[in-house]
Write a protein that holds these residues in place. Structure first.
Motif, PDB file in Angstrom:
ATOM      1  N   TYR A   1      35.236  40.981  22.360  1.00  0.00           N
ATOM      2  CA  TYR A   1      35.411  39.705  23.066  1.00  0.00           C
ATOM      3  C   TYR A   1      34.605  38.652  22.354  1.00  0.00           C
ATOM      4  O   TYR A   1      33.661  38.957  21.605  1.00  0.00           O
ATOM      5  CB  TYR A   1      34.962  39.825  24.531  1.00  0.00           C
ATOM      6  CG  TYR A   1      33.453  39.799  24.681  1.00  0.00           C
ATOM      7  CD1 TYR A   1      32.706  40.970  24.546  1.00  0.00           C
ATOM      8  CD2 TYR A   1      32.773  38.599  24.919  1.00  0.00           C
ATOM      9  CE1 TYR A   1      31.321  40.944  24.624  1.00  0.00           C
ATOM     10  CE2 TYR A   1      31.395  38.571  25.010  1.00  0.00           C
ATOM     11  CZ  TYR A   1      30.664  39.744  24.847  1.00  0.00           C
ATOM     12  OH  TYR A   1      29.285  39.710  24.918  1.00  0.00           O
TER      13      TYR A   1
ATOM     14  N   LYS B   1      46.261  33.347  32.603  1.00  0.00           N
ATOM     15  CA  LYS B   1      46.806  33.568  31.262  1.00  0.00           C
ATOM     16  C   LYS B   1      48.307  33.327  31.201  1.00  0.00           C
ATOM     17  O   LYS B   1      49.043  33.748  32.082  1.00  0.00           O
ATOM     18  CB  LYS B   1      46.531  35.007  30.815  1.00  0.00           C
ATOM     19  CG  LYS B   1      45.196  35.188  30.162  1.00  0.00           C
ATOM     20  CD  LYS B   1      45.140  36.509  29.440  1.00  0.00           C
ATOM     21  CE  LYS B   1      45.382  36.300  27.976  1.00  0.00           C
ATOM     22  NZ  LYS B   1      45.133  37.519  27.189  1.00  0.00           N
TER      23      LYS B   1
ATOM     24  N   GLY C   1      36.023  32.175  30.321  1.00  0.00           N
ATOM     25  CA  GLY C   1      36.094  33.636  30.301  1.00  0.00           C
ATOM     26  C   GLY C   1      36.873  34.170  29.130  1.00  0.00           C
ATOM     27  O   GLY C   1      37.589  33.433  28.451  1.00  0.00           O
TER      28      GLY C   1
ATOM     29  N   THR D   1      36.987  41.938  31.409  1.00  0.00           N
ATOM     30  CA  THR D   1      36.778  40.497  31.482  1.00  0.00           C
ATOM     31  C   THR D   1      35.312  40.159  31.284  1.00  0.00           C
ATOM     32  O   THR D   1      34.441  40.812  31.853  1.00  0.00           O
ATOM     33  CB  THR D   1      37.170  39.976  32.868  1.00  0.00           C
ATOM     34  OG1 THR D   1      38.474  40.460  33.150  1.00  0.00           O
ATOM     35  CG2 THR D   1      37.174  38.486  32.917  1.00  0.00           C
TER      36      THR D   1
ATOM     37  N   TYR E   1      32.908  36.743  31.584  1.00  0.00           N
ATOM     38  CA  TYR E   1      32.940  35.306  31.877  1.00  0.00           C
ATOM     39  C   TYR E   1      31.579  34.779  32.261  1.00  0.00           C
ATOM     40  O   TYR E   1      30.661  35.543  32.573  1.00  0.00           O
ATOM     41  CB  TYR E   1      33.984  34.995  32.949  1.00  0.00           C
ATOM     42  CG  TYR E   1      33.706  35.578  34.324  1.00  0.00           C
ATOM     43  CD1 TYR E   1      34.087  36.873  34.632  1.00  0.00           C
ATOM     44  CD2 TYR E   1      33.076  34.812  35.310  1.00  0.00           C
ATOM     45  CE1 TYR E   1      33.835  37.415  35.877  1.00  0.00           C
ATOM     46  CE2 TYR E   1      32.837  35.348  36.567  1.00  0.00           C
ATOM     47  CZ  TYR E   1      33.214  36.645  36.845  1.00  0.00           C
ATOM     48  OH  TYR E   1      32.971  37.169  38.081  1.00  0.00           O
TER      49      TYR E   1
ATOM     50  N   ARG F   1      41.301  38.068  37.775  1.00  0.00           N
ATOM     51  CA  ARG F   1      40.784  36.706  37.686  1.00  0.00           C
ATOM     52  C   ARG F   1      41.488  35.936  36.568  1.00  0.00           C
ATOM     53  O   ARG F   1      41.790  34.754  36.702  1.00  0.00           O
ATOM     54  CB  ARG F   1      39.287  36.755  37.406  1.00  0.00           C
ATOM     55  CG  ARG F   1      38.648  35.411  37.435  1.00  0.00           C
ATOM     56  CD  ARG F   1      37.160  35.548  37.216  1.00  0.00           C
ATOM     57  NE  ARG F   1      36.584  34.234  37.049  1.00  0.00           N
ATOM     58  CZ  ARG F   1      36.586  33.586  35.894  1.00  0.00           C
ATOM     59  NH1 ARG F   1      37.104  34.138  34.831  1.00  0.00           N
ATOM     60  NH2 ARG F   1      36.048  32.385  35.801  1.00  0.00           N
ATOM     61  N   VAL F   2      41.734  36.611  35.498  1.00  0.00           N
ATOM     62  CA  VAL F   2      42.339  35.937  34.361  1.00  0.00           C
ATOM     63  C   VAL F   2      43.865  36.043  34.414  1.00  0.00           C
ATOM     64  O   VAL F   2      44.567  35.166  33.961  1.00  0.00           O
ATOM     65  CB  VAL F   2      41.810  36.554  33.053  1.00  0.00           C
ATOM     66  CG1 VAL F   2      42.309  35.787  31.859  1.00  0.00           C
ATOM     67  CG2 VAL F   2      40.292  36.544  33.082  1.00  0.00           C
ATOM     68  N   ASN F   3      44.316  37.061  35.017  1.00  0.00           N
ATOM     69  CA  ASN F   3      45.739  37.329  35.172  1.00  0.00           C
ATOM     70  C   ASN F   3      46.514  36.081  35.574  1.00  0.00           C
ATOM     71  O   ASN F   3      47.511  35.721  34.953  1.00  0.00           O
ATOM     72  CB  ASN F   3      45.876  38.418  36.243  1.00  0.00           C
ATOM     73  CG  ASN F   3      47.314  38.740  36.574  1.00  0.00           C
ATOM     74  OD1 ASN F   3      48.241  38.121  36.056  1.00  0.00           O
ATOM     75  ND2 ASN F   3      47.498  39.723  37.422  1.00  0.00           N
TER      76      ASN F   3
ATOM     77  N   VAL G   1      38.825  38.034  27.518  1.00  0.00           N
ATOM     78  CA  VAL G   1      39.281  39.389  27.793  1.00  0.00           C
ATOM     79  C   VAL G   1      39.165  40.175  26.506  1.00  0.00           C
ATOM     80  O   VAL G   1      39.478  39.656  25.432  1.00  0.00           O
ATOM     81  CB  VAL G   1      40.740  39.348  28.288  1.00  0.00           C
ATOM     82  CG1 VAL G   1      41.305  40.752  28.372  1.00  0.00           C
ATOM     83  CG2 VAL G   1      40.817  38.670  29.639  1.00  0.00           C
TER      84      VAL G   1
ATOM     85  N   GLU H   1      45.723  42.468  33.406  1.00  0.00           N
ATOM     86  CA  GLU H   1      44.353  42.241  32.988  1.00  0.00           C
ATOM     87  C   GLU H   1      43.558  42.182  34.266  1.00  0.00           C
ATOM     88  O   GLU H   1      44.071  42.370  35.358  1.00  0.00           O
ATOM     89  CB  GLU H   1      44.203  40.900  32.263  1.00  0.00           C
ATOM     90  CG  GLU H   1      45.230  40.625  31.203  1.00  0.00           C
ATOM     91  CD  GLU H   1      44.966  41.386  29.916  1.00  0.00           C
ATOM     92  OE1 GLU H   1      45.589  41.049  28.933  1.00  0.00           O
ATOM     93  OE2 GLU H   1      44.141  42.339  29.920  1.00  0.00           O
ATOM     94  N   SER H   2      42.312  41.921  34.131  1.00  0.00           N
ATOM     95  CA  SER H   2      41.508  41.677  35.320  1.00  0.00           C
ATOM     96  C   SER H   2      42.157  40.506  36.067  1.00  0.00           C
ATOM     97  O   SER H   2      42.589  39.538  35.480  1.00  0.00           O
ATOM     98  CB  SER H   2      40.099  41.316  34.881  1.00  0.00           C
ATOM     99  OG  SER H   2      39.401  40.827  35.980  1.00  0.00           O
TER     100      SER H   2
END
Lengths: 282, 792
Positions: B59, B120, B50, B41, B43, B115-117, B52, B112-113
């Motif tokens: 990225y 998304k 952010g 990630t 961001y 935070r984004v999970n 990925v 995914e990381s």
């Protein structure tokens, strides 16, 4: 020795993956009984074919061991559709129906009629000829295992038509026969070679063929439809439930219940010519 | 029409606001070995902006002019941050360090990381990296990608010794299995005991169970995307292992003055070395091997070339009886090109082949078959703005199916040469897909794939009376081959039949709060090639067939909704998903169908349909000494085939019946515990409802034998399947700083010696004549294993 043992164990692991096969208790569904018609009019080459037997019985639950399933009191009749000759079989009251004046004619069409419990079952089939068995030989090299005796029959496949064969081999003293089918799909017009071998068993050497053993081999000419029927029956009999086997299914024969279609019969009406050899291993 | 207008508006709106902004892009790598990292990630601190990294570690993110703190994070790695002044478009590459330096860093991570999970829209996806897979206890010490994904909810297989895997009640041939983008047709060695993927050569795997992105197509159930390692670009590294079944060795290192790297990995079983020691087996040979290759070269900052290949083989020679060889071959040449900070592209030329040969000595028959394809594809990703990313591309695949060729194996053979029709086909596709942040809380992923398939000529095809290749015989109640009345000759340049389909894909995610979200998705996908298999388990001998005059493409619509939540500062996470899918044109096989050597397969099949639905729960502990997950699936998978053009009631009287992949309950628990520097323990537990099977419902005598009559298809079940596996990893000394590092892996598969039934067969005892049920257990006892791994 110890080393050898380790390898043996390792191999057992590798090859059989320590698979094991054991008998278990399984609850299976139970279907109501059906009529079973085993009408096999088989004409041996060189005989008159006058004596024929038809068997009637009923199906039972799968694990049932009471085998009193004979069906008596039915009317059993076969008609030659080409000549119109009609043959009525005599009830022997033990599930068999016999006749001693049947006249087989190659390539003639026959119709079976069975009347049981007020319902009429019919089936039609053609008497399929067969080529003679040319020779019977024994060897060690043929077959799967080079250390076990096998027996091979040879016969000529006619090139100008599709041919289907049913082969029945039984060792004297065995409870059951081995059944096989053969088609000329991949071998049309060639000399057909069919070998038979029994798997060896380390605990009981009498299982495999040994010198002095006598086997009876019958080669029948059969119709394509009977080939389809009996091939499936054989496949399911020997491999029912094996993970690489075709999903098993009910096998439908050619006997149609004219009165009540849903109440169809198991079994088949076949009319074949066959050649027979009896062979004693040297 | 209306839909497309809205879609255009959505796109336009983003472009309008995309002014006064600058982009930063680059590649994220592992500091130690230079491997590019997928799913890291990047961001801008204090913003919701952010990105990925993609499959190539690339990225790109875009923000309004200003000064920001850019943070790079990846689970299991140290987080780094950097002040950036965003006044021009710029390139920033990063190398990040693993958080722990131990040999086996245990990383069990979400898709995914985290935070984004949550944000998304992508759902129904699971990602596992090689370290996680290697930690799971496995049979005979063989690390297995396919077995590891079966620990996830919604993924099962037919049990030991059955090839492939089943996702959400789908068949094994409905999975698109890709190894570095190349299609892998058979995923297993030893008829299903081991997978073809050598874990030493694998970087990570991603499994899409649904919500399949528009860039993937051609299979309707799932996509298993397996990526090989690029190879260490910093130092020469050797990895190896010695196990009971096989040994592995891989070498990787920098090339071209550190402008590139390579990886060569090999694995071979060695049962064949021991076989000659046993008198009865001295002429037999049973083995498998595989070879993985990957290399890449960085031409310059914006251009990179990758070449990867795979070759695997299984060999079975049982003397005097059968010789069998089969395996996959694949190769892929790729060119990554970065046009600018916002546009990334990849062009791939891919080859794959699966072939097999069987020689049956006792009937003097030699049988060969194969499927081969070339695939050219071009994929682009455009980072339009901080709110919108676009994926688009095109692809073309040529297929060559050789379903079988029969040859006499020696001159005395009574077999005549015969070749089944060679079949050719072409599949083309184009797609566009957008990931679009609509509001702070709502993100959408919407796309459209257009696919076309053409079955090409080059042979004569049979025409049937009344256009019925299969006819129902009312009288006897069975399906029979139709009457062939003529043939039509198709030229090689001619198309026999062409199909075209639009496949919309849609995903939405709505963030409820910082720690939870809900997602929904709809996927339509189309499959043009079919694996013909009427056996309970997929076998290596099954052949593939293209859609054409009599076989329709399979079409699936899948709907899914899910709820996702992180607890206790992301230490724990919960994923709950429920799905419904229906599949049109699923091929079904008539009772007693015969597929082997059959040229006109249309005379053995009916056009059926399938449906599946279920609920999946996945609860994970992501951090700490104890990590692992609990997965539960409640599901149903059914199919039916009506008589249609052939007449009659269809298969199983036209009623819905269980597919062989139906498992009402499926529980998988996997966990690992780090005791200390030296010892690590892990365990798996699996419980599954028994596989649907067909049992006899009666018997009758025919030819003196007791013949079984059978119940409706798949109306019964095998006993439930359950199993516990344990393993321990021992690292001899604290050897972190030494060049030679090693570990021992001890395993116990099937720890409580459960005799799970691979099958139950119904036979007649030849001595007594009494019917009995016999259970075949592939692993009837505890299977211990020991493996030694090293690295230098």
């Amino acid at each position: 020795m110890a080393k050898h043992n380790i390898f043996t164990v390792l191999l057992a692991v590798l090859i059989t993956f320590v698979s094991c096969d054991d008998k278990i208790d399984v609850d299976v569904p139970e279907a109501p009984p059906r009529l079973v018609i085993e009408a096999s009019l088989d004409w041996q080459k060189g005989t008159t074919g006058n004596n024929q037997t038809i068997k009637l019985s009923t199906s039972t639950p799968y694990f049932d061991t009471t085998l009193n399933t004979d069906v008596s009191g039915a009317l059993v009749r076969v008609t030659n559709n080409n000549s119109g000759a009609m043959y009525t079989f005599t009830d022997q009251n033990d599930g068999t129906y016999t006749i001693n004046n049947f006249v087989p004619v190659l390539n003639d069409s026959y119709t079976l009629e069975v009347i049981h419990n007020g319902e009429t079952y019919t089936a039609t089939e053609t008497l399929t000829p067969v080529t003679p068995i040319l020779s019977t030989t024994q060897s060690l090299e043929g077959g799967f295992d080079d250390e076990v005796l096998d027996v091979t029959i040879l016969f000529d496949d006619p090139a100008d038509e599709e041919n289907f064969y049913f082969i029945r081999i039984q060792e004297e003293g065995d409870l059951f026969a081995d059944l096989e089918t053969q088609s000329d799909e991949f071998t049309n017009g060639n000399v057909q070679e069919e070998f038979f071998e029994k798997e060896s068993d380390d605990e009981d050497e009498t299982v495999e063929y040994n010198p002095g053993d006598t086997v009876n081999i019958r080669l029948h000419g059969i119709s394509q439809r009977y080939y389809d029927y009996v091939s499936l029956l054989i496949e399911q009999y020997y491999s029912g439930g094996n993970p690489f086997a075709v999903t098993p299914a009910e096998i439908r024969g050619n006997c149609v219940n004219e009165t009540n279609g849903e109440n169809y019969a198991f079994g088949y009406f076949r009319v074949t010519e066959f050649d027979e050899v009896t062979y004693t291993f040297q | 029409m209306k839909k497309s207008v809205i879609w255009m508006c959505l796109l336009m709106s983003t472009f309008l606001f995309a002014q006064e902004k600058f982009s930063v892009s680059g590649i994220i790598k592992d500091k130690k070995n230079g491997e590019t990292l997928l799913g890291a990630t990047v961001y801008l601190k204090g913003t919701s902006n952010g990105a990925v990294t993609n499959e190539y570690g690339f990225y790109s993110l875009t923000a309004t002019e200003g000064t920001y703190t850019l943070v790079v994070s990846f689970i299991g790695y140290e987080t780094i941050s950097k002040e950036i002044n965003l006044t021009v478009d710029q390139t920033l590459n990063f190398e990040i360090k693993e958080a722990s330096t131990s040999l086996e860093t245990v990383v069990i991570e979400g898709e995914e990381s985290e935070r984004v999970n949550i944000r998304k829209p992508q759902m129904s996806v699971a990602k596992l990296n090689a370290a996680t897979i290697k930690l799971m206890p496995v049979v005979l010490g063989e690390v297995d990608v396919i077995k590891s994904i079966q620990m996830l909810p919604g993924v099962t297989n037919g049990g030991e010794g059955s090839a492939g895997f089943n996702v959400r009640g789908g068949a094994a041939d409905q999975n698109l299995v890709l190894l570095d983008e190349a299609i892998i047709y058979n995923t297993s060695h030893f008829f299903g005991f081991f997978s073809v993927f050598n874990a030493d050569a694998i970087k990570d795997i991603k499994l899409y169970k649904g919500d399949i992105p528009a860039k993937f197509g051609g299979r309707i159930s799932s996509v298993l995307d397996v990526r090989q390692k690029d190879g260490n670009s910093k130092n020469l590294e050797v990895n190896g292992g010695v196990g009971i079944i096989s040994s592995r060795l891989s070498v990787e290192g920098p090339m071209f003055n550190k402008k590139g790297s390579f990886l060569v990995a090999g694995r071979t079983s060695y049962a064949h070395i021991f076989l000659p020691l046993i008198e009865e087996l001295k002429d037999d040979k049973i083995s498998f091997y595989d070879l993985n290759l990957k290399t890449n070269y960085e031409i310059n900052e914006n251009n990179r070339i990758y070449l990867s290949g795979y070759f695997g083989r299984d060999i079975f020679d049982i003397s005097q009886f059968i010789k069998n060889r089969y395996g996959n071959t694949s190769a892929n040449l790729r060119w990554n090109h970065v046009f600018n900070e916002k546009l990334f592209s990849n062009l791939s030329l891919i080859y794959s082949k699966y072939d097999y040969e069987i020689i049956l000595d006792f009937v003097k028959l030699d049988w060969v078959a194969d499927i081969e394809n070339f695939n050219l594809k071009y994929d682009l990703r455009y980072y339009a703005s901080d709110k919108l990313k676009l994926d688009f591309g095109v692809s073309g695949i040529t297929y060559d199916f050789n379903p079988g060729e029969v040859r006499p194996s020696d001159p005395s053979s009574s077999i005549n040469f015969r070749k089944l029709d060679q079949k050719r086909a072409f599949e083309a596709a184009a797609y566009i897909s957008a990931e679009h942040e609509l509001t702070d809380k709502l993100t959408a992923q919407y796309g459209l794939r257009f696919s076309a398939f053409s079955r090409l000529g080059g042979q004569a095809l049979a025409n049937y009376a009344n256009d019925q290749p299969l006819v129902y015989n009312e009288e006897i109640g069975i399906y029979e081959e139709g009457e062939e009345i003529s043939t039509t000759d198709y030229k090689r340049s001619e198309s026999i039949k062409t199909f075209a389909n639009l496949e919309p894909r849609l995903g939405l995610s709505y963030q409820l709060n910082d720690a939870s979200s809900v997602k929904a998705s709809y996927t339509r996908s189309v499959q043009y090639v079919h694996l013909l298999s009427n056996t309970v388990s997929v076998t290596p001998l099954d052949v593939w067939a293209p859609s054409g005059r009599y076989i329709q493409p399979q079409k699936s619509d899948q709907y899914a909704v899910g709820y996702y939540k992180n607890f206790s500062d992301k230490k724990y996470s919960l994923e709950v998903e429920t799905y419904y899918k229906n599949v049109a044109n699923r091929i079904d096989y008539i009772d007693g169908s015969d597929l082997i050597g059959t040229n006109n397969i249309e005379t053995e099949i009916l056009n059926g349909e399938a449906r599946a639905y279920g609920l999946e729960i996945l609860f994970r502990k992501n951090e700490g000494k104890f990590k692992g997950w609990f997965a539960y699936t409640l599901s149903k998978s059914e199919q039916r085939a009506l008589g249609g053009n052939a007449g009659g009631p269809g298969i199983n009287n036209g009623d819905w019946y269980n597919t062989p992949f139906d498992r009402t309950h499926d529980i998988s628990v996997t966990g690992s515990y780090d005791l200390n520097e030296k010892w690590k323990f892990s365990a798996n537990f699996v419980y599954q409802t028994g596989r649907p099977v067909t049992y006899p419902n009666g018997q009758y005598e025919y030819e003196g034998l007791s013949i079984a009559s059978f119940d409706e298809r798949n109306a019964n079940r095998l006993p439930a399947y359950h199993r516990l596996d344990l393993s321990a990893i021992f690292t001899p000394s604290n050897n972190k700083n030494q060049r030679w590092q090693s570990e021992w892996v001890f395993g116990l598969y099937n720890a409580y010696a459960r005799r799970n039934a691979a099958s139950v067969s119904f036979t007649q005892d030849f001595d007594t004549g009494i019917n009995e049920a016999r259970r075949l257990s592939i692993f009837g006892s505890v299977i211990p294993s020991i493996t030694y791994n090293f690295k230098f």
